[in-house]
Design a protein around this motif. Structure first.
Motif, short mmCIF file in Angstrom:
data_model
loop_
_atom_site.label_atom_id
_atom_site.label_comp_id
_atom_site.label_asym_id
_atom_site.label_seq_id
_atom_site.Cartn_x
_atom_site.Cartn_y
_atom_site.Cartn_z
N ARG A 127 0.86 -1.17 0.32
CA ARG A 127 -0.11 -0.32 0.42
C ARG A 127 1.20 1.35 -0.09
NH1 ARG A 127 -4.05 -2.89 3.25
NH2 ARG A 127 -2.43 -2.00 5.91
N LEU A 128 2.05 1.18 0.50
CA LEU A 128 3.01 2.14 1.16
C LEU A 128 3.59 2.38 -0.68
CD1 LEU A 128 4.84 1.61 3.86
CD2 LEU A 128 3.25 3.43 3.73
N ILE A 129 3.62 1.65 -1.37
CA ILE A 129 4.24 1.79 -2.63
C ILE A 129 3.40 2.71 -3.90
CG2 ILE A 129 4.83 0.27 -5.24
CD1 ILE A 129 6.39 -1.45 -3.19
N GLU A 130 2.15 2.03 -3.47
CA GLU A 130 0.59 2.13 -4.32
C GLU A 130 0.50 4.01 -4.65
OE1 GLU A 130 -2.73 0.17 -3.70
OE2 GLU A 130 -2.01 -1.71 -4.34
N GLN A 131 1.18 4.55 -2.93
CA GLN A 131 0.70 6.15 -2.25
C GLN A 131 1.77 6.39 -2.59
OE1 GLN A 131 0.08 4.99 2.09
NE2 GLN A 131 -1.58 4.22 1.58
N ARG A 132 3.14 6.04 -3.41
CA ARG A 132 3.77 6.55 -3.74
C ARG A 132 4.86 7.18 -3.00
NH1 ARG A 132 2.64 8.04 -9.54
NH2 ARG A 132 1.20 6.47 -10.04
N ASP A 146 16.93 4.18 -5.08
CA ASP A 146 17.85 4.09 -5.39
C ASP A 146 16.87 5.72 -5.76
OD1 ASP A 146 19.59 2.38 -4.97
OD2 ASP A 146 19.42 1.90 -7.33
N ASP A 147 16.36 6.29 -4.97
CA ASP A 147 15.27 7.89 -5.68
C ASP A 147 14.31 8.10 -7.01
OD1 ASP A 147 16.80 8.72 -2.96
OD2 ASP A 147 19.13 9.33 -4.68
N GLN A 148 14.34 6.60 -6.88
CA GLN A 148 13.43 6.10 -7.74
C GLN A 148 12.25 5.78 -7.36
OE1 GLN A 148 14.73 4.08 -11.84
NE2 GLN A 148 16.33 5.39 -11.48
N THR A 149 10.66 6.69 -7.56
CA THR A 149 9.90 6.54 -6.50
C THR A 149 8.75 5.47 -7.43
OG1 THR A 149 9.49 8.66 -6.53
CG2 THR A 149 7.46 7.55 -5.96
N LEU A 150 8.92 4.15 -6.02
CA LEU A 150 8.25 3.04 -7.75
C LEU A 150 6.19 3.64 -7.12
CD1 LEU A 150 9.57 0.81 -5.05
CD2 LEU A 150 10.76 1.21 -7.23
N THR A 151 6.50 2.63 -8.54
CA THR A 151 4.55 3.28 -8.76
C THR A 151 3.73 1.40 -8.76
OG1 THR A 151 5.05 2.88 -10.95
CG2 THR A 151 5.24 5.18 -10.39
N THR A 152 4.88 0.77 -8.93
CA THR A 152 3.95 -0.60 -8.38
C THR A 152 5.09 -2.16 -7.67
OG1 THR A 152 4.02 -3.25 -9.90
CG2 THR A 152 5.09 -1.34 -10.76
N PRO A 153 4.38 -3.07 -7.12
CA PRO A 153 5.28 -3.60 -5.85
C PRO A 153 5.96 -4.37 -6.46
CG PRO A 153 2.80 -4.02 -5.95
CD PRO A 153 2.78 -3.05 -6.98
N ALA A 154 5.29 -5.20 -8.47
CA ALA A 154 6.49 -5.76 -8.95
C ALA A 154 7.65 -5.80 -9.40
CB ALA A 154 5.29 -6.28 -10.02
N VAL A 155 8.36 -5.06 -8.71
CA VAL A 155 9.92 -4.43 -8.21
C VAL A 155 10.72 -6.11 -7.75
CG1 VAL A 155 11.45 -3.06 -7.83
CG2 VAL A 155 9.08 -2.27 -9.35
N THR A 156 12.18 -5.79 -8.13
CA THR A 156 12.81 -6.69 -6.67
C THR A 156 14.17 -6.23 -6.91
OG1 THR A 156 13.68 -7.89 -8.58
CG2 THR A 156 12.10 -9.28 -7.28
N VAL A 157 14.99 -5.68 -5.14
CA VAL A 157 15.67 -5.71 -5.31
C VAL A 157 16.44 -6.72 -4.85
CG1 VAL A 157 16.76 -3.16 -4.02
CG2 VAL A 157 14.40 -3.26 -4.83
#
Length: 314
Positions: A36-41, A46-57
């Motif tokens: 939900r935090l990701i969906e709320q931007r 790396d200072d790039q705001t996520l727009t989807t939770p489908a990201v791996t690090v």
């Protein structure tokens, strides 16, 4: 960073994992809340705001929440809490009802409940600072038995209760195997011991009412190897690190060590929760048994048997 959706975290390298999972493991919040935090931007890599939770690090330190670096994971901790009746298992309640966080004592780390208990249900509620562990323990695949003491109005038939072992469908919802046995009777009420693995929303109440027996008290006395024991309503006890290592195998985890060291929660993190002791037994594959109702110190589980002499026909 990768936008692959492999939930195993196998994208771009064996160490890569979903951002929400890493946030949960850091003890900031649960995995679902992290999404939900990701969906709320509010989350960036790396200072790039996520727009989807489908990201791996591959490195949790690349993640920030509201501009603050993700904290290092705290040692995993679990607490047993005797939830009283009349409080909600949530952080905030839109109806203004009292929540577990208003009952828990001060000085605890930020904790999340493992599963829930209804407003009028009481008994054992596990609390943890590890969001990933919370999710793991809530899954039916974990195989842990949830055991309840249930007081119903009426005189349940033993043969009828025995059919629940084959599962039952109520209002289109299929419930798995349930072990239910009559324990004692007191006037118009009967105490029944119920053991199940799924623990769906209001499962015990719905199944009993489907059979024609209205539940007027419900007390959870065990969640897997952890027991309520003789704890009083509102009491909290921490599970010792040694017990966690034995029951959950957390000592071998490279990402989170078992311990009691405290760490400061990040900004915007939830309210804290409290400590409690463990309860004996091995990961609940055995149904209720009085011998199993002892805590790690060998104390008799006095709370497992509510006072049956108190009549209540409402």
């Amino acid at each position: 960073m990768s936008d692959k959706t492999d939930d195993t975290g196998a994208a771009d390298g064996a160490a890569a994992q979903r951002v929400a999972k890493l946030i949960a493991r850091a003890g900031v919040c649960s995995r679902r809340e992290a999404e939900r935090l990701i969906e709320q931007r509010r989350v960036a890599v790396d200072d790039q705001t996520l727009t989807t939770p489908a990201v791996t690090v591959d490195d949790p330190q690349r993640i920030t929440i509201d501009g603050e670096r993700l904290p290092q994971p705290e040692p995993t901790r679990i607490f047993r809490f005797h939830k009283p009746s009349g409080v909600v298992t949530t952080e905030r309640d839109p109806e203004g009802r009292r929540t577990i966080y208003e009952v828990l004592p001060d000085g605890l780390p930020r904790l999340m409940p493992v599963g829930r208990l209804d407003l009028t249900s009481e008994g054992l509620l596990l609390l943890t600072n590890d969001g990933a562990l919370k999710r793991r323990l809530e899954l039916p695949d974990t195989g842990w038995i949830r055991r309840y003491r249930v007081r119903v109005f009426g005189d349940p038939d033993a043969d009828q209760l025995a059919t629940l072992q084959q599962g039952i469908t109520v209002d289109g919802v299929r419930y798995g195997s349930i072990d239910a046995q009559v324990d004692s009777k007191a006037g118009a009420n009967t105490w029944v011991t119920v053991s199940l693995r799924e623990g769906r929303n209001r499962e015990v109440r719905r199944v009993m009412e489907h059979l024609g027996y209205r539940v007027n008290r419900l007390l959870r006395v065990a969640y897997g190897p952890f027991q309520l024991g003789s704890m009083k309503p509102g009491e909290v006890k921490e599970v010792p690190p040694k017990v966690l290592a034995e029951q959950l195998g957390l000592a071998q985890s490279p990402e989170r060590k078992v311990g009691t060291a405290k760490a400061k929660p990040p900004k915007n993190a939830r309210k804290p929760d409290k400590p409690r002791k463990p309860a004996g037994g091995k990961p609940g594959n055995k149904p209720a048994g009085r011998a199993a109702n002892r805590d790690p110190q060998g104390q008799q589980d006095k709370q497992s048997k509510p006072h049956a002499h108190r009549r209540r026909t409402s």
